[in-house]
Motif scaffolding. Structure first.
Motif, PDB file in Angstrom:
ATOM      1  N   VAL A  90       0.836  -1.201   0.000  1.00 12.19           N
ATOM      2  CA  VAL A  90       0.000   0.000   0.000  1.00 12.19           C
ATOM      3  C   VAL A  90       0.871   1.252   0.000  1.00 12.19           C
ATOM      4  CG1 VAL A  90      -1.678   1.325   1.355  1.00 12.19           C
ATOM      5  CG2 VAL A  90      -1.978  -1.148   1.045  1.00 12.19           C
ATOM      6  N   GLU A  91       1.887   1.274   0.855  1.00  7.46           N
ATOM      7  CA  GLU A  91       2.760   2.451   0.916  1.00  7.46           C
ATOM      8  C   GLU A  91       3.465   2.685  -0.422  1.00  7.46           C
ATOM      9  OE1 GLU A  91       6.630   4.204   3.313  1.00  7.46           O
ATOM     10  OE2 GLU A  91       5.363   2.713   4.310  1.00  7.46           O
ATOM     11  N   ARG A  92       3.983   1.632  -1.029  1.00  3.01           N
ATOM     12  CA  ARG A  92       4.652   1.792  -2.330  1.00  3.01           C
ATOM     13  C   ARG A  92       3.674   2.287  -3.393  1.00  3.01           C
ATOM     14  NH1 ARG A  92       7.057  -2.657  -0.291  1.00  3.01           N
ATOM     15  NH2 ARG A  92       5.824  -4.154  -1.499  1.00  3.01           N
ATOM     16  N   HIS A  93       2.460   1.761  -3.380  1.00  5.83           N
ATOM     17  CA  HIS A  93       1.463   2.208  -4.351  1.00  5.83           C
ATOM     18  C   HIS A  93       1.156   3.693  -4.152  1.00  5.83           C
ATOM     19  CE1 HIS A  93      -2.101   2.447  -6.813  1.00  5.83           C
ATOM     20  NE2 HIS A  93      -2.762   2.906  -5.759  1.00  5.83           N
ATOM     21  N   TRP A  94       0.909   4.090  -2.907  1.00  6.40           N
ATOM     22  CA  TRP A  94       0.559   5.482  -2.663  1.00  6.40           C
ATOM     23  C   TRP A  94       1.718   6.431  -2.996  1.00  6.40           C
ATOM     24  CZ3 TRP A  94      -2.514   5.022   2.604  1.00  6.40           C
ATOM     25  CH2 TRP A  94      -3.782   4.494   2.341  1.00  6.40           C
ATOM     26  N   THR A  95       2.937   6.070  -2.617  1.00  6.88           N
ATOM     27  CA  THR A  95       4.061   6.969  -2.938  1.00  6.88           C
ATOM     28  C   THR A  95       4.316   7.016  -4.443  1.00  6.88           C
ATOM     29  OG1 THR A  95       5.680   5.238  -2.459  1.00  6.88           O
ATOM     30  CG2 THR A  95       5.183   6.784  -0.677  1.00  6.88           C
ATOM     31  N   SER A  96       4.075   5.911  -5.166  1.00 12.03           N
ATOM     32  CA  SER A  96       4.267   5.912  -6.625  1.00 12.03           C
ATOM     33  C   SER A  96       3.267   6.835  -7.312  1.00 12.03           C
ATOM     34  CB  SER A  96       4.146   4.497  -7.191  1.00 12.03           C
ATOM     35  OG  SER A  96       2.790   4.075  -7.248  1.00 12.03           O
ATOM     36  N   ARG A  97       2.171   7.139  -6.656  1.00  9.97           N
ATOM     37  CA  ARG A  97       1.150   8.043  -7.192  1.00  9.97           C
ATOM     38  C   ARG A  97       1.425   9.498  -6.804  1.00  9.97           C
ATOM     39  NH1 ARG A  97      -3.498   5.768 -10.005  1.00  9.97           N
ATOM     40  NH2 ARG A  97      -3.152   3.543  -9.832  1.00  9.97           N
ATOM     41  N   GLY A  98       2.498   9.723  -6.064  1.00 14.79           N
ATOM     42  CA  GLY A  98       2.822  11.082  -5.646  1.00 14.79           C
ATOM     43  C   GLY A  98       2.140  11.510  -4.364  1.00 14.79           C
ATOM     44  N   TYR A  99       1.561  10.557  -3.629  1.00 12.97           N
ATOM     45  CA  TYR A  99       0.932  10.874  -2.352  1.00 12.97           C
ATOM     46  C   TYR A  99       2.028  11.013  -1.305  1.00 12.97           C
ATOM     47  CZ  TYR A  99      -3.144   8.842  -4.791  1.00 12.97           C
ATOM     48  OH  TYR A  99      -4.127   8.526  -5.694  1.00 12.97           O
ATOM     49  N   ALA A 100       1.939  12.028  -0.482  1.00 12.97           N
ATOM     50  CA  ALA A 100       2.981  12.324   0.502  1.00 12.97           C
ATOM     51  C   ALA A 100       2.655  11.677   1.845  1.00 12.97           C
ATOM     52  CB  ALA A 100       3.109  13.829   0.682  1.00 12.97           C
ATOM     53  N   LEU A 101       3.641  10.988   2.394  1.00 14.19           N
ATOM     54  CA  LEU A 101       3.508  10.412   3.732  1.00 14.19           C
ATOM     55  C   LEU A 101       3.547  11.552   4.738  1.00 14.19           C
ATOM     56  CD1 LEU A 101       3.446   7.954   5.651  1.00 14.19           C
ATOM     57  CD2 LEU A 101       5.948   7.959   5.552  1.00 14.19           C
ATOM     58  N   ARG A 102       2.529  11.630   5.598  1.00 17.76           N
ATOM     59  CA  ARG A 102       2.453  12.680   6.609  1.00 17.76           C
ATOM     60  C   ARG A 102       2.848  12.178   7.987  1.00 17.76           C
ATOM     61  NH1 ARG A 102       3.289  16.544   3.581  1.00 17.76           N
ATOM     62  NH2 ARG A 102       1.573  17.494   2.498  1.00 17.76           N
ATOM     63  N   ALA A 103       2.499  10.922   8.286  1.00 20.54           N
ATOM     64  CA  ALA A 103       2.818  10.393   9.616  1.00 20.54           C
ATOM     65  C   ALA A 103       2.631   8.883   9.615  1.00 20.54           C
ATOM     66  CB  ALA A 103       1.915  11.023  10.672  1.00 20.54           C
ATOM     67  N   THR A 104       3.332   8.256  10.548  1.00 21.22           N
ATOM     68  CA  THR A 104       3.123   6.835  10.828  1.00 21.22           C
ATOM     69  C   THR A 104       3.057   6.694  12.342  1.00 21.22           C
ATOM     70  OG1 THR A 104       5.487   6.372  10.830  1.00 21.22           O
ATOM     71  CG2 THR A 104       4.319   5.970   8.774  1.00 21.22           C
ATOM     72  N   SER A 105       2.391   5.648  12.774  1.00 27.23           N
ATOM     73  CA  SER A 105       2.342   5.404  14.210  1.00 27.23           C
ATOM     74  C   SER A 105       3.662   4.791  14.655  1.00 27.23           C
ATOM     75  CB  SER A 105       1.178   4.472  14.553  1.00 27.23           C
ATOM     76  OG  SER A 105       1.374   3.216  13.956  1.00 27.23           O
ATOM     77  N   ARG A 106       3.983   4.924  15.910  1.00 23.45           N
ATOM     78  CA  ARG A 106       5.236   4.377  16.445  1.00 23.45           C
ATOM     79  C   ARG A 106       5.325   2.874  16.243  1.00 23.45           C
ATOM     80  NH1 ARG A 106       5.591   7.765  22.032  1.00 23.45           N
ATOM     81  NH2 ARG A 106       6.141   9.726  21.037  1.00 23.45           N
ATOM     82  N   ASP A 107       4.181   2.186  16.337  1.00 21.79           N
ATOM     83  CA  ASP A 107       4.193   0.727  16.196  1.00 21.79           C
ATOM     84  C   ASP A 107       4.079   0.269  14.745  1.00 21.79           C
ATOM     85  OD1 ASP A 107       1.522   1.230  15.626  1.00 21.79           O
ATOM     86  OD2 ASP A 107       0.741   0.112  17.338  1.00 21.79           O
ATOM     87  N   GLY A 108       3.998   1.206  13.786  1.00 21.22           N
ATOM     88  CA  GLY A 108       3.936   0.859  12.369  1.00 21.22           C
ATOM     89  C   GLY A 108       2.585   0.337  11.914  1.00 21.22           C
ATOM     90  N   ARG A 109       1.555   0.480  12.747  1.00 21.62           N
ATOM     91  CA  ARG A 109       0.238  -0.063  12.409  1.00 21.62           C
ATOM     92  C   ARG A 109      -0.713   0.990  11.846  1.00 21.62           C
ATOM     93  NH1 ARG A 109      -0.673  -5.200  14.528  1.00 21.62           N
ATOM     94  NH2 ARG A 109      -2.887  -4.783  14.908  1.00 21.62           N
ATOM     95  N   ALA A 110      -0.205   2.167  11.570  1.00 21.52           N
ATOM     96  CA  ALA A 110      -1.025   3.217  10.964  1.00 21.52           C
ATOM     97  C   ALA A 110      -0.131   4.114  10.122  1.00 21.52           C
ATOM     98  CB  ALA A 110      -1.735   4.037  12.037  1.00 21.52           C
ATOM     99  N   ALA A 111      -0.660   4.525   8.980  1.00 23.36           N
ATOM    100  CA  ALA A 111       0.061   5.450   8.101  1.00 23.36           C
ATOM    101  C   ALA A 111      -0.946   6.440   7.526  1.00 23.36           C
ATOM    102  CB  ALA A 111       0.761   4.698   6.978  1.00 23.36           C
ATOM    103  N   TYR A 112      -0.496   7.678   7.395  1.00 19.66           N
ATOM    104  CA  TYR A 112      -1.350   8.764   6.937  1.00 19.66           C
ATOM    105  C   TYR A 112      -0.667   9.470   5.769  1.00 19.66           C
ATOM    106  CZ  TYR A 112      -3.317   7.711  11.455  1.00 19.66           C
ATOM    107  OH  TYR A 112      -3.859   7.038  12.522  1.00 19.66           O
ATOM    108  N   PHE A 113      -1.404   9.619   4.667  1.00 18.89           N
ATOM    109  CA  PHE A 113      -0.885  10.220   3.449  1.00 18.89           C
ATOM    110  C   PHE A 113      -1.823  11.332   3.005  1.00 18.89           C
ATOM    111  CE2 PHE A 113       1.320   6.272   3.465  1.00 18.89           C
ATOM    112  CZ  PHE A 113       2.416   6.387   2.624  1.00 18.89           C
ATOM    113  N   VAL A 114      -1.341  12.194   2.104  1.00 13.05           N
ATOM    114  CA  VAL A 114      -2.179  13.207   1.484  1.00 13.05           C
ATOM    115  C   VAL A 114      -1.831  13.248  -0.001  1.00 13.05           C
ATOM    116  CG1 VAL A 114      -0.632  15.162   1.951  1.00 13.05           C
ATOM    117  CG2 VAL A 114      -3.093  15.553   1.690  1.00 13.05           C
TER     118      VAL A 114
END
Length: 153
Positions: A61-85
């Motif tokens: 999911v992260e690779r797909h979103w970044t390949s579309r130009g979506y910017a990572l805004r935050a991730t949770s400390r435990d790696g179980r949540a990611a937020y993009f725009v």
């Protein structure tokens, strides 16, 4: 852009996200929320995801979103949540909840008020729309089985 057009764009983002996941997982719509100028679209994965496979799914999911130009805004400390725009202001999130169940959400930027129709994309698997989404209950021979140890491990 109207709220309906924004909701359709949110649906397209989620459709493309799930199309990028291979092998495919089962998912269902969750009830969406419409505000006065924004709306969101939500989906829950109903495939059982083995703990050892969860990182692989989130990585896809992260690779797909970044390949579309979506910017990572935050991730949770435990790696179980990611937020993009997205460049046009749509906010995306994936949050892993109880029983390692991924939940996806796209929130639209402010739009012209309008009626918002339900999503038209059929779910992949049982449809739990307007019902409580169960714990993951769909078995998949790849996602639901832990990775086999490699020789020498």
């Amino acid at each position: 852009m109207t709220m309906q057009q924004a909701a359709e764009r949110a649906d397209a983002i989620l459709d493309a996200t799930f199309a990028a996941v291979r092998p495919p997982v089962c998912w269902t719509h969750r009830d969406s929320l419409a505000g006065t100028h924004t709306t969101d679209r939500r989906r829950a994965v109903t495939t059982i995801i083995a703990e050892e496979r969860l990182g692989g799914l989130l990585g896809l999911v992260e690779r797909h979103w970044t390949s579309r130009g979506y910017a990572l805004r935050a991730t949770s400390r435990d790696g179980r949540a990611a937020y993009f725009v997205t460049p046009d202001g749509f906010q995306l999130s994936v949050v892993v909840g109880w029983k390692d169940q991924p939940h996806f959400r796209v929130t639209t930027p402010p739009a012209e008020p309008s009626e918002v129709a339900p999503p038209t994309t059929p779910p992949h698997g049982p449809d739990y729309r307007h019902k409580e989404v169960p714990e993951p209950d769909q078995f998949h021979p790849f996602w639901s089985v832990p990775e086999a140890p490699r020789a020498g491990d």
